[in-house]
Motif scaffolding. Structure first.
Motif, PDB file in Angstrom:
ATOM      1  N   ASN A 337      56.570  62.995  61.160  1.00 56.07           N
ATOM      2  CA  ASN A 337      57.813  63.734  60.987  1.00 56.07           C
ATOM      3  C   ASN A 337      58.581  63.378  59.709  1.00 56.07           C
ATOM      4  N   VAL A 338      57.873  62.915  58.710  1.00 56.01           N
ATOM      5  CA  VAL A 338      58.498  62.776  57.385  1.00 56.01           C
ATOM      6  C   VAL A 338      57.612  63.439  56.344  1.00 56.01           C
ATOM      7  N   LYS A 339      58.275  64.093  55.425  1.00 58.77           N
ATOM      8  CA  LYS A 339      57.523  64.768  54.374  1.00 58.77           C
ATOM      9  C   LYS A 339      56.897  63.719  53.453  1.00 58.77           C
ATOM     10  N   PRO A 340      55.584  63.769  53.276  1.00 63.45           N
ATOM     11  CA  PRO A 340      54.934  62.733  52.477  1.00 63.45           C
ATOM     12  C   PRO A 340      55.335  62.812  50.993  1.00 63.45           C
ATOM     13  N   ASP A 341      55.641  61.669  50.389  1.00 64.92           N
ATOM     14  CA  ASP A 341      55.893  61.655  48.948  1.00 64.92           C
ATOM     15  C   ASP A 341      54.616  61.211  48.226  1.00 64.92           C
ATOM     16  N   LEU A 342      54.716  61.104  46.931  1.00 60.46           N
ATOM     17  CA  LEU A 342      53.519  60.838  46.143  1.00 60.46           C
ATOM     18  C   LEU A 342      52.806  59.551  46.564  1.00 60.46           C
ATOM     19  N   SER A 343      53.578  58.525  46.903  1.00 59.63           N
ATOM     20  CA  SER A 343      52.908  57.259  47.233  1.00 59.63           C
ATOM     21  C   SER A 343      52.177  57.373  48.576  1.00 59.63           C
TER      22      SER A 343
END
Ligand code: ADP
Ligand code: MG
Length: 456
Positions: A337-343
């Motif tokens: 339930n969190v939008k994935p960031d680049l890392s």
């Protein structure tokens, strides 16, 4: 715990002790059909699976069920159950969503199958055109516009996961759309071979011929598998001629150009290049980005430009893996339930290392894989001892070297401890003959093929 939960937990345990190919092959469409006080009925999709589970995995299944259900189960029965509304195995659904079950080559998704063996997803409209595939795309579109006339046969070759099956099926679908009465048939070379063997065995060779010669568009996928199968080549030669003479469209795919398909009859090889031969290569980075954007739209999912660029830069040589990576990212988002960031994306992608998609089929690889599969040593497999437990694996190795690797008989004899070429020839003939009526042998050979396809 209800049936569903019990089976999920059991599968979770079983998965740990089996290879992925085995686990997926034998457990994918299974479920608990009935659960009594001491006995459990497992629903399975076909007799093939039923026999295999009874023979090979019964002990493990019983033990695992008991460890979870608290040692009350004394009887497990396997029943073929294909009724509509049979529970979907959510265990596998979830894994697929997680991108954890990369389809293996040869990939054939029967659940998406529709008339004529065509898959709804594979149409020209969803194919992203760019450097690497534009020529192939144009050729297939042209053939679809005027089947049997412009490019016949149309021969497409290229590496794994680059869109060959997609284009082949798109051709069929486009013809069908324009002319719903057109008889379009998509078959993998393995299906063609099996159909043919079955027909001969059941005395229906004539029906087979009539069927195959009575179509308007014949789409043959992965023709490289016809290598070394002389009977099938002979039959295909006649099918080809009949259709070609009648101006019926033939389209063929392969992982390599015709001249590199070993143990392919010369007359077939020369016919394959009669029409148009095109290749498909890795899409460049712009095309890979466009494919990702298109898949995102299809799945109704949004990713920022720099993440798309990052994925496209990381996965270079296989569109199927590109899709797998995207699925994995979406699943990660949904579960956490969190939008994935680049890392996060970087760590998700680390599992898609740039290993070759499939390991080359060297003679040594056949020997290693077969020895490992039958749990015997390489020395025993290639040695002189003539015990039955060694002779059969040895013959299977020879058969696989011939049919998949296209090795010559003297070459095969040489690889297997310096045996005579006639020994290799007889072994191949024997296995080929037995494959039609020895179910266990057939299953073993199938599994071995799957293993040989996997990368190491
Ligand atoms: P191959 O038969 O060459 O191994 P497939 O046709 O099975 O490859 O393609 C693998 C996956 O990648 C399929 O899901 C297909 O739809 C997708 N794919 C491949 N190339 C493209 C493309 N140019 N545009 C959109 N999807 C593609
Ligand atoms: Mg394919």
């Amino acid at each position: 715990m209800n049936n569903e939960e019990l089976w999920q937990a059991t599968l979770g345990e079983l998965e740990l002790s089996l290879s992925r190919a085995n686990f997926t092959t034998w457990f994918k469409n299974t479920f608990i059909a009935e659960c009594g006080e001491h006995s459990i009925v497992i629903g399975v999709p076909n007799t093939f699976t039923k026999v295999w589970l009874e023979k090979k995995y019964h002990g493990a299944i019983l033990k695992t069920l008991n460890s979870i259900a608290g040692s009350r189960v004394t009887e497990v029965i396997y029943k073929v159950d294909v009724r509509k509304g049979a529970p979907i195995n959510t265990f596998f659904l979830k894994k697929e969503l997680e991108g954890d079950l990369q389809p293996e080559e040869p990939h054939y998704d029967a659940s998406l199958e529709t008339e004529g063996g065509l898959n709804k997803r594979y149409v020209f409209e969803t194919f992203v055109v760019g450097k690497g595939n534009e020529l192939a795309f144009a050729a297939f579109q042209a053939a679809a516009k005027d089947p049997g006339r412009v490019y016949n046969p149309l021969f497409l070759y290229g590496g794994v996961g680059l869109g060959k099956t997609h284009l082949l099926q798109a051709l069929g679908r486009a013809v069908k759309e324009k002319n719903p009465k057109a008889r379009v048939l998509y078959v993998t070379t393995e299906q063609f071979t099996n159909d043919y063997i079955q027909a001969v065995r059941n005395g229906q060779a004539k029906e087979f011929k009539d069927n195959y010669r009575n179509i308007d568009v014949l789409l043959i996928d992965d023709i490289q598998f016809i290598s070394g199968k002389e009977g099938t080549q002979e039959e295909f030669f006649h099918t080809f001629n009949a259709l070609h003479q009648a101006n019926k469209q033939i389209a063929i795919t392969s992982d390599r150009p015709p001249k590199s398909i070993s143990a392919l009859e010369h007359r077939l090889q020369s016919r394959f290049v009669w029409g148009m031969t095109v290749d498909i290569s890795q899409p460049d980075i712009e095309t890979r980005m466009a494919i990702l954007e298109s898949k995102c739209r299809e799945k109704n999912y949004e990713l920022t430009g720099d993440i798309i660029q990052f994925i496209a830069a990381s996965i270079q040589n296989n569109v199927r893996e590109l899709e797998g990576a995207l699925n994995k990212i979406i699943a990660h988002h949904q579960f956490n339930n969190v939008k994935p960031d680049l890392s996060v994306v970087r760590s998700i992608l680390s599992s898609f290392s740039q290993k070759p998609v499939s390991t080359p089929l060297t003679p040594k690889r056949f020997v290693t894989v077969v020895a490992d599969f039958f749990s015997i040593s390489i020395d025993d497999l290639t040695g002189k001892r003539r015990h039955k437990t060694l002779v059969v694996p040895r013959q299977i190795t020879m058969y696989l070297m011939r049919s998949m690797g296209g090795l010559s008989f003297p070459g095969i004899g040489n690889e297997l401890g310096g045996r005579d070429h006639t020994t290799a020839m007889h072994a191949c003939e024997k296995i080929e003959r037995e494959l039609t009526n020895n179910e266990t042998l057939r299953q073993n050979v199938e599994l071995l093929k799957q293993k040989l396809f996997q990368s190491t």
